[in-house]
Design a protein around this motif. Sequence first.
Motif, PDB file in Angstrom:
ATOM      1  N   LEU A  70       3.442  10.770   4.453  1.00 16.13           N
ATOM      2  CA  LEU A  70       3.161   9.403   4.916  1.00 16.13           C
ATOM      3  C   LEU A  70       3.628   9.146   6.346  1.00 16.13           C
ATOM      4  O   LEU A  70       3.342   8.087   6.911  1.00 16.13           O
ATOM      5  CB  LEU A  70       3.811   8.397   3.968  1.00 16.13           C
ATOM      6  N   GLY A  71       4.357  10.078   6.913  1.00 16.06           N
ATOM      7  CA  GLY A  71       4.821   9.909   8.294  1.00 16.06           C
ATOM      8  C   GLY A  71       5.954   8.902   8.417  1.00 16.06           C
ATOM      9  O   GLY A  71       6.079   8.234   9.444  1.00 16.06           O
ATOM     10  N   ILE A  72       6.759   8.800   7.365  1.00 16.86           N
ATOM     11  CA  ILE A  72       7.918   7.914   7.397  1.00 16.86           C
ATOM     12  C   ILE A  72       9.146   8.713   6.990  1.00 16.86           C
ATOM     13  O   ILE A  72       9.026   9.863   6.586  1.00 16.86           O
ATOM     14  CB  ILE A  72       7.726   6.688   6.468  1.00 16.86           C
ATOM     15  N   GLY A  87      14.478   7.851   3.924  1.00 19.84           N
ATOM     16  CA  GLY A  87      15.160   6.579   3.698  1.00 19.84           C
ATOM     17  C   GLY A  87      14.169   5.430   3.510  1.00 19.84           C
ATOM     18  O   GLY A  87      14.372   4.552   2.666  1.00 19.84           O
ATOM     19  N   GLU A  88      13.094   5.454   4.291  1.00 18.94           N
ATOM     20  CA  GLU A  88      12.072   4.428   4.134  1.00 18.94           C
ATOM     21  C   GLU A  88      11.360   4.558   2.796  1.00 18.94           C
ATOM     22  O   GLU A  88      11.046   3.555   2.143  1.00 18.94           O
ATOM     23  CB  GLU A  88      11.058   4.490   5.295  1.00 18.94           C
ATOM     24  N   VAL A  89      11.128   5.805   2.384  1.00 13.30           N
ATOM     25  CA  VAL A  89      10.500   6.035   1.066  1.00 13.30           C
ATOM     26  C   VAL A  89      11.397   5.456  -0.007  1.00 13.30           C
ATOM     27  O   VAL A  89      10.944   4.730  -0.902  1.00 13.30           O
ATOM     28  CB  VAL A  89      10.234   7.544   0.832  1.00 13.30           C
ATOM     29  N   GLU A  90      12.681   5.769   0.045  1.00 17.84           N
ATOM     30  CA  GLU A  90      13.622   5.264  -0.956  1.00 17.84           C
ATOM     31  C   GLU A  90      13.727   3.757  -0.942  1.00 17.84           C
ATOM     32  O   GLU A  90      13.795   3.114  -1.990  1.00 17.84           O
ATOM     33  CB  GLU A  90      14.983   5.932  -0.762  1.00 17.84           C
ATOM     34  N   ALA A  91      13.709   3.170   0.250  1.00 21.70           N
ATOM     35  CA  ALA A  91      13.779   1.704   0.365  1.00 21.70           C
ATOM     36  C   ALA A  91      12.536   1.072  -0.246  1.00 21.70           C
ATOM     37  O   ALA A  91      12.621   0.037  -0.930  1.00 21.70           O
ATOM     38  CB  ALA A  91      13.925   1.294   1.820  1.00 21.70           C
ATOM     39  N   LEU A  92      11.379   1.656  -0.006  1.00 20.46           N
ATOM     40  CA  LEU A  92      10.130   1.117  -0.561  1.00 20.46           C
ATOM     41  C   LEU A  92      10.099   1.292  -2.083  1.00 20.46           C
ATOM     42  O   LEU A  92       9.561   0.439  -2.795  1.00 20.46           O
ATOM     43  CB  LEU A  92       8.918   1.789   0.073  1.00 20.46           C
ATOM     44  N   MET A  93      10.672   2.367  -2.575  1.00 24.09           N
ATOM     45  CA  MET A  93      10.712   2.587  -4.019  1.00 24.09           C
ATOM     46  C   MET A  93      11.635   1.561  -4.681  1.00 24.09           C
ATOM     47  O   MET A  93      11.403   1.156  -5.812  1.00 24.09           O
ATOM     48  CB  MET A  93      11.212   4.000  -4.349  1.00 24.09           C
ATOM     49  N   MET A 112       0.841  -1.205   0.000  1.00 27.38           N
ATOM     50  CA  MET A 112       0.000   0.000   0.000  1.00 27.38           C
ATOM     51  C   MET A 112       0.873   1.251   0.000  1.00 27.38           C
ATOM     52  O   MET A 112       0.588   2.220  -0.725  1.00 27.38           O
ATOM     53  CB  MET A 112      -0.946  -0.017   1.209  1.00 27.38           C
ATOM     54  N   LEU A 113       1.937   1.247   0.798  1.00 23.03           N
ATOM     55  CA  LEU A 113       2.849   2.389   0.829  1.00 23.03           C
ATOM     56  C   LEU A 113       3.540   2.577  -0.519  1.00 23.03           C
ATOM     57  O   LEU A 113       3.693   3.709  -0.995  1.00 23.03           O
ATOM     58  CB  LEU A 113       3.897   2.209   1.934  1.00 23.03           C
ATOM     59  N   GLN A 114       3.942   1.463  -1.130  1.00 24.86           N
ATOM     60  CA  GLN A 114       4.578   1.550  -2.440  1.00 24.86           C
ATOM     61  C   GLN A 114       3.632   2.163  -3.470  1.00 24.86           C
ATOM     62  O   GLN A 114       4.032   3.010  -4.269  1.00 24.86           O
ATOM     63  CB  GLN A 114       5.036   0.164  -2.910  1.00 24.86           C
ATOM     64  N   SER A 115       2.378   1.746  -3.428  1.00 25.15           N
ATOM     65  CA  SER A 115       1.398   2.310  -4.358  1.00 25.15           C
ATOM     66  C   SER A 115       1.195   3.800  -4.119  1.00 25.15           C
ATOM     67  O   SER A 115       1.127   4.595  -5.062  1.00 25.15           O
ATOM     68  CB  SER A 115       0.053   1.584  -4.215  1.00 25.15           C
ATOM     69  N   ALA A 116       1.112   4.172  -2.849  1.00 23.98           N
ATOM     70  CA  ALA A 116       0.931   5.579  -2.511  1.00 23.98           C
ATOM     71  C   ALA A 116       2.148   6.398  -2.947  1.00 23.98           C
ATOM     72  O   ALA A 116       2.012   7.504  -3.503  1.00 23.98           O
ATOM     73  CB  ALA A 116       0.700   5.741  -1.012  1.00 23.98           C
ATOM     74  N   ILE A 117       3.338   5.845  -2.730  1.00 25.60           N
ATOM     75  CA  ILE A 117       4.561   6.542  -3.124  1.00 25.60           C
ATOM     76  C   ILE A 117       4.613   6.725  -4.636  1.00 25.60           C
ATOM     77  O   ILE A 117       4.918   7.815  -5.139  1.00 25.60           O
ATOM     78  CB  ILE A 117       5.809   5.784  -2.611  1.00 25.60           C
ATOM     79  N   LYS A 118       4.294   5.664  -5.377  1.00 26.49           N
ATOM     80  CA  LYS A 118       4.304   5.752  -6.837  1.00 26.49           C
ATOM     81  C   LYS A 118       3.312   6.802  -7.334  1.00 26.49           C
ATOM     82  O   LYS A 118       3.620   7.600  -8.229  1.00 26.49           O
ATOM     83  CB  LYS A 118       3.988   4.391  -7.454  1.00 26.49           C
ATOM     84  N   ALA A 119       2.135   6.813  -6.715  1.00 23.43           N
ATOM     85  CA  ALA A 119       1.131   7.796  -7.123  1.00 23.43           C
ATOM     86  C   ALA A 119       1.609   9.219  -6.834  1.00 23.43           C
ATOM     87  O   ALA A 119       1.439  10.124  -7.662  1.00 23.43           O
ATOM     88  CB  ALA A 119      -0.187   7.517  -6.406  1.00 23.43           C
ATOM     89  N   MET A 120       2.207   9.414  -5.672  1.00 20.69           N
ATOM     90  CA  MET A 120       2.699  10.738  -5.308  1.00 20.69           C
ATOM     91  C   MET A 120       3.853  11.159  -6.219  1.00 20.69           C
ATOM     92  O   MET A 120       3.948  12.319  -6.602  1.00 20.69           O
ATOM     93  CB  MET A 120       3.123  10.769  -3.839  1.00 20.69           C
ATOM     94  N   MET A 121       4.722  10.205  -6.551  1.00 24.57           N
ATOM     95  CA  MET A 121       5.854  10.528  -7.436  1.00 24.57           C
ATOM     96  C   MET A 121       5.333  10.886  -8.835  1.00 24.57           C
ATOM     97  O   MET A 121       5.858  11.792  -9.476  1.00 24.57           O
ATOM     98  CB  MET A 121       6.834   9.361  -7.508  1.00 24.57           C
TER      99      MET A 121
END
Length: 94
Positions: free
Chosen positions: A81-83, A86-92, A59-68
């Motif tokens: 997202l409250g993270i 580094g966590e964003v980059e790791a999930l990407m 779900m976070l990956q989908s949200a990140i992709k949409a935001m990007m």
Amino acid sequence: MNVEDEFFTAIENRDTTIMNNEREIAEQRAYINEQKSQINEQQNQLNEQQNQLNEKNKMLQSAIKAMMNNGLDVATIATSLGITAGEVEALMAK
């Protein structure tokens, strides 16, 4: 009669020892089976937690992709997202 009494006493003592050992073995088997059940339950719980974590990450990956795709940068996405960034980059990277 005394020799017979000693003989039967020895047999009774041996039988008592065997019965006590069998009882102890049965108790130990029951304890081991209980421990196995607890381990299996804990493994099931860990598997469920891992599944939940995987779902959260998806779900976070989908949200990140949409935001990007909407042009947001990593820092803004992390704050939203409250993270951490580094966590964003790791999930990407997954």
